[in-house]
Design an enzyme around this catalytic site. Structure first.
Site, mmCIF file in Angstrom:
data_model
loop_
_atom_site.group_PDB
_atom_site.id
_atom_site.type_symbol
_atom_site.label_atom_id
_atom_site.label_comp_id
_atom_site.label_asym_id
_atom_site.label_seq_id
_atom_site.Cartn_x
_atom_site.Cartn_y
_atom_site.Cartn_z
ATOM 1 C CG HIS A 63 -1.789 1.142 1.422
ATOM 2 N ND1 HIS A 63 -3.147 1.070 1.190
ATOM 3 C CD2 HIS A 63 -1.545 2.405 1.832
ATOM 4 C CE1 HIS A 63 -3.692 2.253 1.454
ATOM 5 N NE2 HIS A 63 -2.730 3.074 1.845
ATOM 6 C CD GLU A 64 1.741 3.500 3.654
ATOM 7 O OE1 GLU A 64 1.910 4.615 3.103
ATOM 8 O OE2 GLU A 64 0.721 3.235 4.311
ATOM 9 C CG HIS A 92 0.084 6.128 -0.554
ATOM 10 N ND1 HIS A 92 -0.934 6.935 -0.998
ATOM 11 C CD2 HIS A 92 -0.414 5.451 0.509
ATOM 12 C CE1 HIS A 92 -2.002 6.760 -0.238
ATOM 13 N NE2 HIS A 92 -1.717 5.854 0.674
#
Length: 179
Positions: free
Chosen positions: A146-147, A150
């Site tokens: 997820h990071e 980003h």
């Protein structure tokens, strides 16, 4: 960070960017200066993540288009993983693909079933420029992926299709933070 200090204790809480903010939808620049400004940013990221009750936070979520994220996230065995990665690269994913609930501090209060691998390896550097490898399984693997997304200008909503995507976009349109 100083040895033994509490991450974020010397940071300031910054405003979070929300879905639609341009900085969230563009790839971040590589960090080239491993000096005190980077250390301060990492402290701010921890402070902001803790204030928002998150388990991970990327620099672009606070308006800094730099390739760095922090995390304080359990895995599926409830083992705590705490750290940061500068210039991360998702080096490996594996195991099985699991659809699980995923939320984001940039889409507060919302979540959707998102497919992620249950194993991930991220390589990069510490705030002082030392090489680091972070291995995650289960929920922590989801957090790492997820990071990394980003920092490439993607949010979890970008991974959704069909009914799940339409439902989340309806929820975004009705969200109080969009007003």
């Amino acid at each position: 960070m100083r040895q033994g200090s509490i991450p974020g204790a010397h940071g300031r809480v910054r405003p979070l960017g929300l879905r639609g903010d341009p900085v969230l939808h563009a790839p971040c620049a590589e960090v080239t200066d491993f000096g005190p400004q980077l250390a301060a940013l990492v402290e701010d990221l921890f402070a902001t993540m803790y204030a928002a009750h998150g388990v991970g936070l990327a620099a672009n979520q606070v308006g800094e288009a730099l390739s760095v994220f922090v995390y304080d996230c359990p895995d599926d065995e409830d083992e705590r993983h705490l750290g940061h990665v500068v210039n991360p690269r998702l080096a490996e994913t594996g195991g099985v693909v699991v659809r699980g609930p995923e939320g984001c501090l940039s889409l507060p209060g919302l979540e959707a079933g998102t497919e992620r691998y249950d194993e991930a390896v991220v390589t990069g550097f510490t705030v002082t420029g030392e090489p680091v490898t972070v291995r995650g399984t289960g929920f922590f693997a989801r957090c790492l992926q997820h990071e990394c997304d980003h920092l490439e200008g993607r949010i979890y909503a970008d991974r959704l299709t069909g009914r799940r995507h339409r439902k989340l976009m309806r929820q975004v349109a009705r969200a109080s933070w969009r007003r």
